[in-house]
Enzyme design. Structure first.
Site, mmCIF file in Angstrom:
data_model
loop_
_atom_site.group_PDB
_atom_site.id
_atom_site.type_symbol
_atom_site.label_atom_id
_atom_site.label_comp_id
_atom_site.label_asym_id
_atom_site.label_seq_id
_atom_site.Cartn_x
_atom_site.Cartn_y
_atom_site.Cartn_z
ATOM 1 N N HIS A 38 0.838 -1.205 0.000
ATOM 2 C CA HIS A 38 0.000 0.000 0.000
ATOM 3 C C HIS A 38 0.874 1.256 0.000
ATOM 4 O O HIS A 38 0.651 2.174 -0.787
ATOM 5 C CB HIS A 38 -0.930 0.000 1.212
ATOM 6 C CG HIS A 38 -1.716 1.266 1.368
ATOM 7 N ND1 HIS A 38 -2.716 1.631 0.490
ATOM 8 C CD2 HIS A 38 -1.643 2.271 2.282
ATOM 9 C CE1 HIS A 38 -3.223 2.802 0.872
ATOM 10 N NE2 HIS A 38 -2.584 3.211 1.952
ATOM 11 N N TYR A 54 -2.607 17.220 2.864
ATOM 12 C CA TYR A 54 -1.762 16.352 3.714
ATOM 13 C C TYR A 54 -0.336 16.848 3.906
ATOM 14 O O TYR A 54 0.370 16.382 4.810
ATOM 15 C CB TYR A 54 -1.778 14.909 3.210
ATOM 16 C CG TYR A 54 -0.754 14.559 2.158
ATOM 17 C CD1 TYR A 54 -0.916 14.960 0.841
ATOM 18 C CD2 TYR A 54 0.375 13.809 2.483
ATOM 19 C CE1 TYR A 54 0.010 14.631 -0.120
ATOM 20 C CE2 TYR A 54 1.304 13.479 1.524
ATOM 21 C CZ TYR A 54 1.124 13.882 0.227
ATOM 22 O OH TYR A 54 2.049 13.561 -0.722
ATOM 23 N N THR A 64 -4.027 0.447 5.498
ATOM 24 C CA THR A 64 -4.614 -0.320 4.392
ATOM 25 C C THR A 64 -3.795 -1.576 4.107
ATOM 26 O O THR A 64 -2.573 -1.519 4.030
ATOM 27 C CB THR A 64 -4.667 0.567 3.138
ATOM 28 O OG1 THR A 64 -5.365 1.749 3.473
ATOM 29 C CG2 THR A 64 -5.370 -0.140 1.998
HETATM 30 CA CA CA Z 1 -5.822 4.407 7.021
#
Ligand code: CA
Length: 406
Positions: free
Chosen positions: A124, A235, A340
């Site tokens: 991920h 972010y 994830t």
């Molecule tokens: Ca997450």
């Protein structure tokens, strides 16, 4: 057996997970899932079979029960396992101790004081790095040295079944320098598992990888809803904020670490070698099959992803050791999510972001439609179970429908 358990049940005699349920005539209370039923622990306690203060079973969260410590919580589970298989036990001839799961409503199993989300799947992290940053240097230099994580928002963790509203927020349109405000156009799920802390520590204390499992009560399925367009704009430099904190959904039954014991497997080789406080011994990964399905409004479900918890690069013991190495204290009920969980094939990715590769490879649905991200009216369901021979231990599911933005 006191009560029939279907052969393929997630809630076999080997599992016996804890949760909080209510019915039309029973207030929220502690229960254990047994096949298609729930054993009412508050009702069972009235028969004086436990040697501790059973008021903990009448609470609407399991925190006080978990706080009794593993000696007691393990013994309760073992006793129930034994009583269920003994036709003359305290459970015999007392149908009022059991309710059908279909007649019950499930609630948040614990009060979550703090929530941390890790980023521990190398597949991920590599995929996201390729898409959001640099395809050549997808993993940041710290990733193989630190179980990267951030502090999430506990207030918006909800139990399976509760609908999720599409968030509004700031996003930066393609080829623009000025943000706009409105509903997220890139709503996503994240396939994760979360563990629930089973003990308090004091500020200044650390938890070693060796002791970490004493501090883990059990696990749930975890959908960390994410708004990718909001995430991309916000972010930098401090990490996820409003793209993540609007909702996370969990499965209602906490599967204990003891129930998962038969499914331990070795984790991936960690190269370069980790710092001493992150070294560990033994098998710390768990072989748990996971899948995600999407059901468009009124249409059949399409399974879009199959993954496995065993793929995690960093294990839970390392996550907890890292979390506390600076003296950060943890409390009973704290939730630590894995990040994830993606595998190494493109149908094993744990988010739409990766499955549809930022919208460039739409995923075909059984009803003829396609998905780049999650649409209003879609119901997203995560399921998970471990199986070894005849032993099956499952989590049930975490499922939630997406409502249009306000
Ligand atoms: Ca997450």
């Amino acid at each position: 057996m006191i009560i029939d358990i279907p052969n393929n049940s997630d809630f076999s005699i080997h599992n016996l997970p804890f949760g909080i349920f209510s019915t039309a005539d029973r207030s929220p209370r502690a229960g254990v899932a047994v096949g298609e039923h729930i054993l009412d622990l508050a009702a069972l306690a009235e028969h004086d079979v436990f040697d501790f203060n059973t008021a903990v079973f009448e609470k609407d969260v399991l925190n006080d029960f978990i706080s009794l410590g593993k000696d007691i919580t393990k013994r309760v589970r073992k006793n129930i396992q034994y009583w269920l298989q003994d036709d003359y036990s305290v459970l015999a001839g007392k149908p009022e101790l059991f309710v059908k799961q279909s007649d019950a409503q499930m609630h948040m199993p614990v009060y979550v004081g703090d929530y941390t989300d890790f980023y521990s799947s190398i597949e991920h992290a590599t995929n996201v790095g390729k898409m959001f940053r640099d395809p050549e240097n997808a993993l940041l230099p710290n990733w193989k040295h630190i179980p990267v994580g951030y502090h999430g928002r506990a207030s918006s963790i909800v139990v399976s079944g509760q609908p999720i509203r599409r968030p509004n927020g700031q996003t930066l349109p393609k080829d623009s320098k000025t943000p706009v405000f409105g509903p997220s156009q890139r709503l996503d799920f994240e396939l994760e598992m979360g563990f629930i802390c089973g003990g308090n520590t004091d500020m200044g204390d650390t938890v070693s990888t060796q002791n970490a499992e004493d501090h883990i009560f059990g696990l749930v399925l975890f959908n960390d809803w994410s708004a990718r367009d909001i995430q991309k704009w916000e972010y930098v430099p401090l990490g996820p904020f409003l793209a993540k904190n609007f909702a996370s959904s969990i499965s209602p039954w906490i599967v204990t670490l003891e129930a998962l014991e038969p499914f331990r497997v070795a984790g991936p080789t960690q190269e370069p070698k980790v710092l001493p406080y992150l070294e560990y011994e033994g098998q710390k990964n768990y072989d748990i099959d996971l899948e995600v399905g999407i059901s468009p409004e009124g249409a059949e479900e399409t399974v879009v992803c199959k993954s496995n918890f065993k793929y995690m690069y960093w294990n839970m013991a390392q996550q907890l050791a890292h979390h506390t190495v600076n003296g950060c204290n943890i409390n009973v009920g704290d939730m630590m999510a894995s990040g994830t969980i993606s595998g190494n094939e493109d149908d094993r990715y744990g988010s739409m972001l990766e499955l549809a590769w930022m919208g460039t490879k739409p995923v075909a649905m059984k009803d003829g439609s396609e998905r780049k991200f999650i649409q209003d009216g879609d119901t997203v369901t995560i399921r998970g179970y471990a199986q070894k021979g005849d032993i099956r231990v499952g989590f049930g599911e975490v499922s939630a429908k997406v409502l249009p933005a306000k």
